[in-house]
Design a protein around this motif. Structure first.
Motif, PDB file in Angstrom:
ATOM      1  N   GLY A 157     -22.113  13.841  -7.308  1.00 12.99           N
ATOM      2  CA  GLY A 157     -22.262  12.783  -8.307  1.00 12.99           C
ATOM      3  C   GLY A 157     -21.103  12.703  -9.280  1.00 12.99           C
ATOM      4  O   GLY A 157     -21.245  12.221 -10.411  1.00 12.99           O
ATOM      5  N   ILE A 158     -19.936  13.179  -8.864  1.00 16.09           N
ATOM      6  CA  ILE A 158     -18.745  13.119  -9.718  1.00 16.09           C
ATOM      7  C   ILE A 158     -17.714  12.222  -9.044  1.00 16.09           C
ATOM      8  O   ILE A 158     -17.314  12.472  -7.909  1.00 16.09           O
ATOM      9  CB  ILE A 158     -18.145  14.527  -9.945  1.00 16.09           C
ATOM     10  N   ARG A 159     -17.297  11.166  -9.749  1.00 19.83           N
ATOM     11  CA  ARG A 159     -16.270  10.271  -9.217  1.00 19.83           C
ATOM     12  C   ARG A 159     -14.911  10.653  -9.818  1.00 19.83           C
ATOM     13  O   ARG A 159     -14.824  11.019 -10.987  1.00 19.83           O
ATOM     14  CB  ARG A 159     -16.595   8.812  -9.559  1.00 19.83           C
ATOM     15  N   VAL A 160     -13.867  10.584  -8.997  1.00 21.08           N
ATOM     16  CA  VAL A 160     -12.515  10.914  -9.462  1.00 21.08           C
ATOM     17  C   VAL A 160     -11.574   9.801  -9.024  1.00 21.08           C
ATOM     18  O   VAL A 160     -11.498   9.477  -7.828  1.00 21.08           O
ATOM     19  CB  VAL A 160     -12.012  12.263  -8.883  1.00 21.08           C
ATOM     20  N   ASN A 161     -10.895   9.198  -9.964  1.00 21.78           N
ATOM     21  CA  ASN A 161      -9.985   8.082  -9.677  1.00 21.78           C
ATOM     22  C   ASN A 161      -8.678   8.252 -10.450  1.00 21.78           C
ATOM     23  O   ASN A 161      -8.570   9.123 -11.316  1.00 21.78           O
ATOM     24  CB  ASN A 161     -10.639   6.766 -10.087  1.00 21.78           C
ATOM     25  N   GLY A 162      -7.723   7.396 -10.141  1.00 19.65           N
ATOM     26  CA  GLY A 162      -6.432   7.444 -10.836  1.00 19.65           C
ATOM     27  C   GLY A 162      -6.032   6.078 -11.349  1.00 19.65           C
ATOM     28  O   GLY A 162      -6.434   5.050 -10.807  1.00 19.65           O
ATOM     29  N   VAL A 163      -5.255   6.085 -12.419  1.00 24.36           N
ATOM     30  CA  VAL A 163      -4.624   4.856 -12.918  1.00 24.36           C
ATOM     31  C   VAL A 163      -3.124   5.119 -12.907  1.00 24.36           C
ATOM     32  O   VAL A 163      -2.666   6.176 -13.351  1.00 24.36           O
ATOM     33  CB  VAL A 163      -5.111   4.506 -14.345  1.00 24.36           C
ATOM     34  N   ARG A 164      -2.383   4.146 -12.347  1.00 20.38           N
ATOM     35  CA  ARG A 164      -0.925   4.311 -12.282  1.00 20.38           C
ATOM     36  C   ARG A 164      -0.255   3.277 -13.184  1.00 20.38           C
ATOM     37  O   ARG A 164       0.001   2.149 -12.748  1.00 20.38           O
ATOM     38  CB  ARG A 164      -0.421   4.121 -10.850  1.00 20.38           C
ATOM     39  N   PRO A 165       0.049   3.661 -14.431  1.00 21.82           N
ATOM     40  CA  PRO A 165       0.774   2.726 -15.291  1.00 21.82           C
ATOM     41  C   PRO A 165       2.192   2.526 -14.771  1.00 21.82           C
ATOM     42  O   PRO A 165       2.770   3.406 -14.122  1.00 21.82           O
ATOM     43  CB  PRO A 165       0.809   3.432 -16.655  1.00 21.82           C
ATOM     44  N   GLY A 166       2.730   1.335 -15.074  1.00 21.83           N
ATOM     45  CA  GLY A 166       4.131   1.080 -14.748  1.00 21.83           C
ATOM     46  C   GLY A 166       4.987   1.403 -15.960  1.00 21.83           C
ATOM     47  O   GLY A 166       5.134   2.575 -16.335  1.00 21.83           O
ATOM     48  N   THR A 167       5.525   0.383 -16.595  1.00 20.20           N
ATOM     49  CA  THR A 167       6.400   0.595 -17.748  1.00 20.20           C
ATOM     50  C   THR A 167       5.671   0.109 -19.000  1.00 20.20           C
ATOM     51  O   THR A 167       5.527  -1.090 -19.218  1.00 20.20           O
ATOM     52  CB  THR A 167       7.707  -0.182 -17.540  1.00 20.20           C
TER      53      THR A 167
END
Ligand code: NAD
Length: 248
Positions: free
Chosen positions: A179-189
Motif C-alpha cells: 500500500g505504498i506508492r513511489v513516484n518521481g517528478v523531474r523538474p526541468g529548469t
C-alpha cells in the motif's frame, strides 16, 4: 488527525513550495533543513500564519544517524509519516568530466541518492503494514537531467538523478503490495538558488531559447505536480514520473 508529510530540503526553493502547498492541502508538515534554520523557521511561520501545522527538523540527509534522529523527532512531534518528499539535492559547479574528481561524485551521490535511500527506508519502516503502518506515498524529486545527461555541465549530477529514478522504479514495485506508492517528478529548469550553486545565476534565462515553452518554471508548478502524486486521483499511479520541464 492530519496526515503527516516530511519534505527534505524544505527551507527554500522547490521544497519550501511543496511544504507550503502541502500545508494548504491539510498536511502537518515536517520541514527538514540542513543548515538554514532561519529559512526553515520562516517556512514554518508562514504555514502557521495560514492556520497550518509544521515543524522544522534539522538533519543532513546523507548522514544515517541524523536521518534516524529526524524520523524519531517527526514521530514525536507530528506522528507517523504518511508522505515523504525526497527533495534535498545538490548540484556542484559546471565542469567537464576531465576536471571532476571522485570526491565531487561522492558528495553528489551522498545527498542525491544515499540521502533519498535512507529517508525512503525510514518512511517504509513506518508506512508498511509489516511494521504496523497503514501505507503511504513517496515522491522523489529527480531532474530532467536524468534523461538528458547534462554533458559539459554536470554529468555527475545527471548520473545521480538517473540512479534516483532507478531507485524509484525498484522501490515502487517492492512496496506497492504494502500500500505504498513511489513516484518521481523531474523538474526541468526552475527559478531557484540551485543554478547559482552550479556557478551560473543567469542560467535559467540563458536556456529559455531551447526550452519548448520558452521560459523557466516556477517552484509552484513543480509543487503542484508533487502534490497531485499524493492525491486520491493518483491512487493507481506508482513507479511513474511527471516531467515538469516546459516540454524539454
Ligand atoms: P535549492 O538549492 O534551492 O534547494 C535544495 C535544498 O536541499 C536546500 O534547502 C538545501 O539546503 C537542501 N539540501 C542539500 N543537501 C542536503 C542534505 N544533505 N541534507 C538536507 N538538506 C539538504 O534547489 P531546488 O532547485 O529547490 O532543488 C530541489 C530539488 O529539485 C533538488 O533535488 C534538485 O536536484 C531538483 N531539481 C531542481 C531543478 C531546478 O531547475 N531548480 C531542476 C531539476 C531538479
Amino acid at each position: 488527525m492530519s496526515k503527516v508529510m516530511l519534505v527534505t530540503g524544505g527551507s527554500r526553493g522547490i521544497g519550501a513550495a511543496v511544504a507550503k502547498l502541502a500545508a494548504r492541502r491539510g498536511y502537518a508538515v515536517g520541514v527538514n533543513y540542513r543548515t538554514h534554520a532561519g529559512a526553515a523557521d520562516a517556512v514554518v511561520a508562514d504555514i502557521q500564519r495560514q492556520g497550518g501545522h509544521a515543524v522544522a527538523i534539522q538533519a543532513d540527509v546523507s548522514q544515517e544517524d541524523q536521518v534516524l534522529q529526524m524520523f524519531r523527532t517527526l514521530d514525536e512531534r507530528l506522528g507517523r509519516v504518511d508522505a515523504l518528499v525526497n527533495n534535498a539535492g545538490i548540484l556542484e559547479k559546471q565542469m567537464r568530466v576531465d576536471d571532476m574528481d571522485a570526491d565531487r561524485l561522492l558528495r553528489v551521490l551522498s545527498t542525491n541518492v544515499i540521502g533519498a535511500f535512507l529517508c525512503a527506508r525510514e518512511a517504509v519502516r513506518r508506512m508498511s503494514p509489516r511494521h504496523g503502518g497503514q501505507g503511504g506515498a513517496i515522491v522523489n524529486v529527480s531532474s530532467a537531467a536524468a534523461r538528458l545527461g547534462s554533458p559539459n555541465e554536470y554529468v555527475d549530477y545527471a548520473a545521480s538523478k538517473g540512479a534516483l529514478d532507478t531507485l524509484t522504479i525498484g522501490l515502487s514495485k517492492e512496496v506497492a503490495p504494502e500500500g505504498i506508492r513511489v513516484n518521481g517528478v523531474r523538474p526541468g529548469t526552475i527559478y531557484t538558488d540551485m543554478h547559482a550553486s552550479g556557478g551560473e545565476p543567469g542560467r535559467v534565462d540563458r536556456l529559455k531559447s531551447v526550452i519548448p515553452l520558452r521560459r523557466g518554471g516556477s517552484v509552484e508548478e513543480v509543487a503542484g505536480a508533487v502534490l497531485w502524486l499524493f492525491s486520491d486521483e493518483a491512487g493507481y499511479t506508482s513507479g511513474s514520473f511527471i516531467d515538469v520541464s516546459g516540454g524539454t
